[in-house]
Structures are given as C-alpha cells and as structure tokens.
Enzyme design. Structure first.
Site, PDB file in Angstrom:
ATOM      1  N   GLU A  61      -3.043  -0.999  -8.237  1.00  0.00           N
ATOM      2  CA  GLU A  61      -2.770  -1.568  -6.928  1.00  0.00           C
ATOM      3  C   GLU A  61      -4.012  -1.708  -6.053  1.00  0.00           C
ATOM      4  OE1 GLU A  61      -0.934   0.749  -8.355  1.00  0.00           O
ATOM      5  OE2 GLU A  61       0.822  -0.501  -8.747  1.00  0.00           O
ATOM      6  N   HIS A 131      11.423   3.968  -5.210  1.00  0.00           N
ATOM      7  CA  HIS A 131      11.801   2.562  -5.292  1.00  0.00           C
ATOM      8  C   HIS A 131      12.634   2.174  -4.076  1.00  0.00           C
ATOM      9  CE1 HIS A 131      10.838   3.671  -9.442  1.00  0.00           C
ATOM     10  NE2 HIS A 131      10.585   2.409  -9.660  1.00  0.00           N
TER      11      HIS A 131
END
Lengths: 327, 312
Positions: A61, A131
C-alpha cells in the site's frame, strides 16, 4: 441524458470508464484491479483501455500511494485503489506527509492534485476488525487533501468524477455494504457533483441530523420514525465531503432547528462528529436548545461477532433524538 | 542442512497423527463455513499441513511463532486445542479468544496469532525475537516470523530483515510460498520469486514444504543457526493450498483444476508421509487407517463440543 440501472460498483465502473475515455493520461491501478477488482469496480476496463492503463500492483500500500503521487506529479491522472480502507495505514505517511503537503512545500511549483485514492469503506455485516473500518477521521485531520464519501450510485459517480478532476489529492471512500445493495438510474454520460457541498435530503424544523455514506439511510429512516411516533420534523443532511466540509449548510440548518444529531460508524472519540460538534457550538451556541448529540461506534476495535451491537443503528439514533427533544 | 536425518518411529507416527488431525480440522471448518455456522473470514491451510506440523516437531514447546491469517493448525498445535480453534471460529465461549476474535485472531502464550493485516506480523516477530535476546533466552529459543509470498513485497518485511540482521536476533523468517497471493501468482507480484534470497545478507534456504521431513530438517537447522549467535535465517517453504485464498474464493479462476489435481495426487504431504512410513516399515497400513479413523472421531467430537458451547 440517457440513464441505466446501476448498483454502486457499476456506477464506479462507469465513472472510471468516463475518466479513462476523456483523459488519455488517466491510469487505474491497485491490487487485483486488472481482472475487475474484488468488488467488481474495475470490470471491463483493462479490456477496453489496455494493460498499460489498467494494471495490478504488488501487495504494498505504501508503494501504491507513493507511486501514485509520482504519477500525479508528472501531470498524469492517477487513480489508485486500496483494496480495503482498513489497509490504507501503511500509506498514511505518503498521504499525510507527501501528497497533502506537496503543493504547499513546493510553493505551488509542483502538486499531486491528479491523484485520487479509492477504497471500500464501512461495515458490511461480517467484516470484523480489518474489513469494516471507517477511517475518515484520521484523514480529516490533514490539511491538503480532500475526503469524500457517497451514499448512493448516483452520488458516487458524480462525486468520484469530481474527485478525479479536482486539483487536489482526494480520498474517495466507497460504502462496501452498498456495492450491490444500492441500485439507481445513473446517467451513462459523465457528470459532476460539487465537492464540499452538503445536501439537504429532507427539510425540517425541529432537529438537524447529519451523516455520510451508509449512515445517511439510517438517519432518513429515523426521521420518518420521529415524524410518525413523535410528530417531530427532521432536517436530514448528507455531508458528502468530509474535508473540507460544508460548515455553512450545517450551521444554517442548526440555527433553524436548534438541535443537532450526528451519526457515524467510526468510534466516538475523535470521530468526525466531534469536529462538526465543535464548530457548530461555536457558530450556533445561542441557537442550541439541547446539547449536540453524537451516535457513533464504541471506542473499541470493530468487532466480529458483536457488530450488531456496535453499529449506531436506527434505535440508538431514535433514542438519542428523543432525549434531545425532551431535554 | 544435512541431507541425512534421524527420526524415531514413535515420532513419525505422532507426526502423521498431527497432520491427519490438522487436515480433518480444516475440512471440518470448510463444512461448517458452508453450513453458515462459521461466518466472516476463513482461510484454510489444506495442503500446507507439512509446514505447521513439521515446524512444530522440530522446535520446542516454548519457541515462538507468529503468522498471518492461515493460522488454524499453528494455533491448535502450539498450545491450543482443535476444539478451541473450532469454537473460536463458531464464535463461542469455548473458543481460544472466547469467541470474540474469529479465524484470524487466535493466540496462545507461544503463538502470537493470527493477524489480519498482511505483512504487519513480521516486524512484530522481530520484536519477539528481540525480547528473547534481551531476556537471555536466545541460546535456546528462537522466534519464527512467518508470512506469505504476497506479503513478501510489503516494505515492513524488509525493515524487519534489516533490524534482525543488524542486531543479530534469533529470528527465523519463514516465507510460506504457496505460489499465489490471493489470486495473483508469485511471478505476477514479485520481481524475484526466489523468496529465500530476498533477505539480502540474511542467508536463506528453500524447502520442499510438501514433505514434512524436509520441513523438520530445515527448521531444526534454522533454529540451531539462530540460537548459536549466527543471527537470522530465511526459510522459504514451497507449498500449495488446494483451496482458494479464503472460503469466498473458489480458487479456480487463476489456476487450472489440473494443477490442483496434480498437486493433490502427486505431492500431498499426508499421502507422501504415509508412503514413506509404509515403505520404511514403520507401521502397518492398518495402524495408519486406525489413526485416520481416530482423527476423524477426535475432530467430530471437538466440533460437537464446540457447537454445544454458548455464545459469549
């Protein structure tokens, strides 16, 4: 113009399609975007625009965002995907220290305004700790970027296109629970919805309720409940842009109603509701009939099995609203 | 590591038993997930049993392991129980995290999880190794910091490598290369797929991790290396998962069914071990069948007990 029935992920695909068509420098990249993405937001784009414009990155990321900043600085349009907002933290330094400060520290000689970062956001029923997060508050604290969260397909396409065209690095959070669930007639052609403009969905006289993303639908329902059960008239506002936020619309509304309820999934302490609350009490102090109330997630990591108890559902919001009315 | 290895017959039988039980446990999880009793995320290690079982038998009870989310066998072997793992996945009180963590968040005093964010566990592992060194345990104990081929491209992994090498930590980095990071093949994500070489000055060994005994040998060697003051070592375990990345992934859109079938029929760790045991006359086939049957019973019992446990 011509519209088509689209759900949220399809409206995102449509926006990206428009962007890639209109802007030959635009590129879309991230983990697994090539085959269409884990939420199908990029389906068909690689076939249509080629593998040098729609491509996968490795699992990194910080690298993805840093790389995106680089692309943006050269003048090309970079649309980066972070697979889940929960994974954005390795890139936090790049966003806060590099992207947000680029224009400022180069005296406007350079900028990475062509960068847009998209990420699925918010609770989804089974997401648990990693999540389900709503990290907008971390980024709201960072001058130099914009943070935008749509509530529906029609909103998403217009807001995303505005982010892509905006001359500042933008983070666009997409409520993942709405990807398939939310369906609307969405124009096929590109269109823009302005940033930093909140939308009043329903006017009212007794209470102002502010939310963004999925939670807008919750407070809309609460407004109906309040009208039916308590005869209370609610003004419902979708903030849409978190940073810079539309203080004028919210304050104008609270000056009228005298009561404010803000709701978000993210934890209470330091959540964006605290910023709104602080500003509103400064601007509307003498208008307030009751303390500003925030209905948010608890100050814990996002739970797995306890999610139904954690989220600020319509009952919690309704209860808070009732207390405000009776204050 | 030497190519010759000594293992006792009794230990070999234990290894077989553990491997079969772990396989059965994961298969039970698969069924429970499909029956919607397990919710959320579930990443199964079917096919990768040699890594957990081999490692477990090569090290001491109080060596430390940390890994990512494909962690059920490690959790069960390293101080946990099959019932504890299954109950945790079912979200019950009898679960090892009292039902509050789920699949990715199971811990024991020597097993540090169970981690959701890819790669984040590696610097943690280096830290645990540092603690061992600090507390003077590093001549007898090591930490195994595990991660996958997908995670190997995270910046923090390299930061951990550097710190471990710089400070001579008793840290064995273990890259569990099952050839696919979710749906991305190793070649499409990594410029250098020889993961054992990516530790720069940290020496590395590549291991055929479809063979339990190879894993054991390599891990033993690695532990001796790091506990004799030689600093970190990098083991690449070349293994394979038959299932998808998680229960939401059929596992067939990015690889052929032939490939999966081939691995199952010619490289399966349990079948491989079974064949060796029979070839070497360690046990009769009947004994192995008995162990298979017992394993099934043990897991079934654990599932029943787990199901009976109340929600927290």
């Amino acid at each position: 113009g011509e519209t088509q029935k689209m759900n949220l992920f399809q409206s995102i695909t449509s926006a990206l399609d428009n962007a890639l068509a209109k802007d030959p420098t635009a590129v879309v990249f991230g983990e697994d975007v090539a085959f269409g993405g884990v939420f199908r937001c990029t389906v068909g784009l690689r076939d249509k625009y080629g593998k040098d414009r729609v491509f996968n990155t490795p699992l990194c990321e910080q690298g993805i965002v840093g790389f995106g900043i680089g692309i943006a600085v050269t003048g090309a349009t970079a649309i980066a995907e972070i697979q889940f907002a929960d994974y954005i933290f390795p890139a936090f330094d790049q966003i806060v220290n590099e992207a947000a400060k680029y224009r400022y520290r180069s005296g406007d000689l350079f900028n990475c305004g062509n960068l847009t970062i998209r990420a699925p956001w918010g609770c989804v029923g089974h997401g648990a700790l990693y999540h389900s997060q709503s990290p907008e508050a971390f980024f709201a604290h960072c001058p130099g970027i914009k943070v935008v969260i749509p509530r529906s397909p029609l909103q998403a396409k217009g807001l995303l296109l505005s982010c892509i065209e905006d001359k500042n690095p933008c983070i666009f959070f997409e409520p993942k629970i709405l990807y398939r669930a939310a369906v609307e007639q969405v124009p096929i052609e590109p269109y823009n919805i302005p940033l930093s403009q909140a939308e009043v969905l329903q006017t009212g006289s007794d209470v102002t309720m502010v939310a963004w993303g999925t939670q807008v639908h919750v407070i809309k329902e609460v407004a109906t409940m309040a009208q039916e059960k308590l005869g209370v008239s609610c003004e419902v506002i979708d903030l849409r842009t978190i940073l810079p936020w539309d203080t004028e619309t919210v304050c104008k509304s609270v000056a009228k109603t005298g009561r404010l309820l803000i709701s978000h999934e993210a934890p209470l302490t330091g959540g964006f509701a605290s910023e709104i609350s602080s500003t509103v009490q400064e601007e509307c102090f003498l208008n307030l009939e009751a303390p500003i109330t925030r209905v948010c997630g608890y100050d814990t990591p996002f739970p797995h099995i306890f999610e139904p108890f954690y989220i600020p559902d319509k009952w919690k919001c309704y209860d808070a609203l009732r207390k405000m009315i009776n204050y | 590591p030497a190519l010759e290895q000594e293992v006792s017959k009794a230990e070999l039988v234990e290894i077989y038993r553990d491997a079969v039980q772990m396989r059965r446990m994961e298969m039970a999880c698969d069924q429970l997930y499909k029956a919607k009793m397990i919710r959320g995320f579930c990443h199964l290690a079917i096919g990768q049993e040699a890594v957990s079982v081999g490692m477990h038998h090569a090290i001491k009870k109080d060596d430390k392991i940390i890994t990512a989310y494909r962690c059920h066998p490690f959790a069960a072997l390293r101080g946990g129980t099959i019932k504890g793992v299954i109950a945790e996945l079912l979200g019950r009180e009898a679960g090892m995290s009292k039902g509050k963590g789920g699949s990715m968040h199971i811990f024991t005093p020597t097993f540090f999880g169970g981690n959701g964010i890819v790669g984040a566990q590696v610097p943690l592992g280096a830290g645990i190794a540092f603690a061992q060194q600090y507390l003077g345990q590093d001549n007898e104990h090591a930490t195994f910091a595990m991660y996958g081929d997908g995670a190997s491209n995270q910046g923090q992994v390299f930061e951990a490598y550097n710190m471990a090498k710089l400070w001579n930590l008793p840290c064995v980095f273990v890259c569990e290369n099952n050839l696919y990071g979710m749906g991305t093949s190793a070649a499409r994500s990594s410029s250098n797929t020889k993961y054992f070489q990516r530790g720069d000055l940290i020496p590395g060994v590549q291991v055929n991790a479809m063979d339990v005994l190879s894993v054991m040998q390599a891990v033993k060697y690695a532990k001796e290396w790091t506990t004799s003051g030689k600093g970190p070592l990098l083991l690449e375990m070349v293994t394979y998962r038959y299932g998808g990345h998680s229960m939401s992934d059929p596992g067939t859109t990015y690889r052929t069914r032939e490939e999966i079938q081939h691995m199952r029929s010619s490289n399966d760790p349990i079948t491989g071990l079974k064949n060796l045991l029979l070839e070497w006359g360690v046990v009769e086939e009947a004994e192995l069948k008995k162990i298979d049957k017992e394993a099934r019973a043990v897991v079934e019992k654990a599932v029943e007990e787990a199901k009976a446990s109340p929600e927290p």
